[in-house]
Design an enzyme around this catalytic site. Structure first.
Site: not given
Ligand code: GLV
Length: 311
Positions: A226, A274
């Site tokens: 994160r 992401h």
């Molecule tokens: C991606 O970051 C998730 O939380 O699956």
């Protein structure tokens, strides 16, 4: 636990609807599949179960008994407030995330070890100059987080002969790691790559700070955990001072990464949107159904979140 009314929302909701339509196991239940903007207070009061990547903006717990995160991370649920209602169960998705993160990580490791960028630049200049690739089995990687994602990542890297060490809260030994260090005893001077898979919690917020980056000696830092675990000003300084050779960042505190962020243009930073461990609709459905079945038959849940720890 008796669950009758299910609310699904977020970007996968419509795809989940199509897949779940064909599911006999959900006959006799009431299902609502809504886009986030359409979720009302009444929907939340109506639902027993809420299934989504994160809470909607106007979220409230209403009569919810179960919240299931379609992602691995639950930090946005944890950020809802200090007090999580004791009676509300929180689960998260466990699926092929470790394998996907393994492939993502390997791709950037090999890009570095095989000098892709340098050879591309040489080709543009029409230049023939041998530079020997470096081998995976000469590399030392430190993986922060030794949960199921970290372990699968370690298994994949170890298969290629990489020396993999782990870091966790407890420092307890885990499969596929040569050794696991606790957060207090981490040593990083000899690390070639640092991979962060940690969740964002009070303990991991800004864990990767000036002191952390200062210990590195030309390492590459990969963040698939994160964004909030990293002090990005410290990361940029470490790139400029040479402690960090490069950073590969897939997660950010604010997503999409804001246009003005210096991370976009720093030559040492690779930004990806992401994508290192995307939940497919099929995976989302499979884990949701498996969890529902375990819940209703009273079996132990392997994906229950300990809300006191935050992951
Ligand atoms: C991606 O970051 C998730 O939380 O699956």
């Amino acid at each position: 636990m008796k669950l009758t009314n299910f609310l699904f929302t977020g970007r996968l909701a419509k795809k989940l609807e199509r897949l779940l339509d064909a599911e006999n196991r959900l006959k006799g239940r009431n299902l609502r599949f809504l886009s986030e903007e359409d979720v009302t207070a009444e929907d939340l009061d109506w639902a027993d179960a809420y299934v989504a990547f994160h809470p909607v903006a106007n979220f409230h717990f209403g009569n919810l008994k179960w919240i299931h995160s379609l992602g691995a991370g639950v930090d946005r649920y944890m950020a809802l407030g200090e007090r999580w209602p004791e009676e509300v169960l929180l689960t998260r998705t466990i699926t092929s995330f470790g394998k996907k993160i393994g492939e993502y990580t390997l791709s950037y490791m090999l890009k570095d070890l095989q000098h892709h960028d340098t050879f591309h630049d040489q080709q543009v200049r029409g230049e023939w100059k041998m530079i020997a690739p470096r081998a995976l089995d000469q590399m030392k990687v430190v993986v922060f987080g030794t949960g199921e994602i970290g372990q699968e990542l370690a298994r994949i890297l170890a298969f290629f002969g990489v020396h993999v060490e782990g870091v966790s809260r407890s420092g307890a030994d885990k499969d596929h790691f040569c050794r696991v260090m606790s957060l207090e005893e981490v040593s990083l001077e000899k690390a070639d790559f640092i991979i962060n898979t940690l969740p964002l919690t009070m303990e991991t917020e800004r864990l990767f700070d000036e002191r952390f980056f200062g210990q590195l000696n030309q390492a590459v830092f990969v963040n698939v955990g994160r964004g909030g675990t990293v002090n990005h000003d410290a990361l940029l300084k470490a790139l400029d001072s040479g402690c960090l050779k490069a950073a590969v960042l897939d997660v950010f505190e604010e997503e999409p990464l804001p246009v003005g962020s210096p991370l976009w243009s720093h030559p040492g930073v690779t930004v990806t949107p992401h994508i290192s461990a995307i939940t497919t609709p099929e995976e989302g459905v499979a884990c949701f159904l498996e969890t529902l079945e375990a819940l209703e038959s009273g079996r132990e849940l392997r994906n229950r979140v300990d809300v006191s720890r935050g992951y």
